[in-house]
Scaffold this active site. Structure first.
Site, short mmCIF file in Angstrom:
data_model
loop_
_atom_site.label_atom_id
_atom_site.label_comp_id
_atom_site.label_asym_id
_atom_site.label_seq_id
_atom_site.Cartn_x
_atom_site.Cartn_y
_atom_site.Cartn_z
CB SER A 7 -0.89 0.03 1.24
OG SER A 7 -1.40 1.34 1.41
CG ASP A 34 -5.06 2.17 1.22
OD1 ASP A 34 -6.05 1.41 1.18
OD2 ASP A 34 -3.94 1.80 1.63
CG MET A 36 -8.32 6.79 3.20
SD MET A 36 -7.24 6.86 4.63
CE MET A 36 -6.56 5.20 4.60
CG MET A 136 -11.45 -3.35 5.61
SD MET A 136 -9.96 -2.88 4.68
CE MET A 136 -9.03 -1.96 5.93
N GLY A 141 -8.73 3.69 7.63
CA GLY A 141 -8.47 5.11 7.85
C GLY A 141 -7.00 5.44 8.02
N GLY A 143 -2.74 3.77 8.19
CA GLY A 143 -1.77 2.70 8.15
C GLY A 143 -1.19 2.48 9.53
CG ASP A 174 -6.02 -3.08 3.46
OD1 ASP A 174 -4.93 -2.83 4.01
OD2 ASP A 174 -6.68 -2.24 2.82
N GLY A 175 -4.59 -4.63 6.45
CA GLY A 175 -4.48 -3.97 7.74
C GLY A 175 -3.66 -4.75 8.74
N GLY A 196 1.27 -2.23 4.15
CA GLY A 196 1.68 -0.83 4.00
C GLY A 196 2.93 -0.53 4.80
CB SER A 197 3.37 0.54 8.33
OG SER A 197 2.58 -0.48 8.89
C1 DX5 Z 1 -6.16 1.17 6.03
C2 DX5 Z 1 -5.77 0.98 4.58
C3 DX5 Z 1 -4.65 0.05 4.43
C4 DX5 Z 1 -3.36 0.53 5.04
C5 DX5 Z 1 -2.60 -0.68 5.47
O1 DX5 Z 1 -7.27 1.97 6.09
O2 DX5 Z 1 -6.86 0.47 3.84
O3 DX5 Z 1 -4.45 -0.35 3.10
O4 DX5 Z 1 -2.58 1.29 4.16
O5 DX5 Z 1 -1.49 -0.27 6.19
P1 DX5 Z 1 -0.79 -1.25 7.21
O6 DX5 Z 1 -0.30 -2.42 6.43
O7 DX5 Z 1 0.29 -0.40 7.76
O8 DX5 Z 1 -1.82 -1.64 8.25
ZN ZN Z 2 -6.42 -0.46 1.82
#
Ligand code: DX5
Ligand code: ZN
Length: 216
Positions: A7, A34, A36, A136, A141, A143, A174-175, A196-197
């Protein structure tokens, strides 16, 4: 085949082109985008212009995750030659069947995302029509949040529904995914892993992509 979708929410936006080429060279399969709106989720990220700025910088397909109200209004904006999936939230779509057909009509694969507290049962009448279900494992919202354990059981139940119904949708998570829990989610049935992170926060991003791929 299990695929990795880093992400870019956790990437350095000031050098996004370089960031995506780095993960592409390292073997990532998909770019998770992503979006938002500050209404459906309590944060604003970026829109289609940022995503489209990556055209020409990478050949990887886009996996668009719309965390927005009224997604129907914006679907076309996210349609490009590289758009593989457009995913909307069940919680944001009162006319989900219409929205799914709209996405497919544009030529993308249609995904539906469920927040952690939303039951799989809301998908009863739409499962035959979807190309992907996104479970999810954090409240959307931000990362860098912690994985919510109940997502694992949800993935297992979704996989059982998939097998029972003979469906061929992809299961995405995801998450809060990291090297310690990725094996558990893929064992449970996840085929598209968002991270993501744990990817972009790594000291060596390319090496981290490699570690994820080795864990699949
Ligand atoms: C959260 C997003 C994710 C986020 C994941 O709302 O939909 O895609 O970027 O980040 P990590 O992997 O750091 O939880
Ligand atoms: Zn996402």
């Amino acid at each position: 085949m299990i695929r990795l979708a880093p992400s870019i929410l956790s990437a350095d936006f000031s050098k996004l082109g370089e960031e995506v080429s780095r993960i592409e060279r390292a073997g990532a399969h998909v770019i998770h985008v992503d979006v938002m709106d500050g209404h459906f989720v309590p944060n604003i990220s970026y829109g289609a212009t940022v995503m489209k700025s990556l055209l020409g910088k990478t050949k990887l397909p886009f996996d668009v995750h719309l965390m927005i109200e009224n997604p129907d209004k914006y679907l076309e904006d996210f349609m490009t030659d590289q758009t593989e999936y457009i995913t909307v939230h069940q919680e944001a779509c009162p006319h989900l069947h219409r929205t799914v057909q709209h996405i497919k009509g544009l030529g993308a694969k249609a995904g539906v995302a469920l927040n952690p507290a939303t039951s799989l049962s809301v998908l009863d009448y739409i499962l035959p029509d979807v190309d992907m279900v996104l479970i999810m494992s954090v409240n959307p919202g931000f990362g860098g949040q912690k994985f919510i354990e109940s997502a694992l059981r949800k993935v297992e139940e979704l996989k059982a529904l998939k097998e029972r119904g003979g469906y061929d949708f992809t299961i995405e998570i995801d998450g809060g995914i990291n090297l310690s829990n990725v094996k558990a989610v893929t064992d449970a049935g996840v085929e598209l892993v968002v991270a993501g992170s744990s990817v972009f926060g790594a000291e060596d991003v390319a090496a981290r992509v490699g570690e994820f791929l080795a864990a699949f």
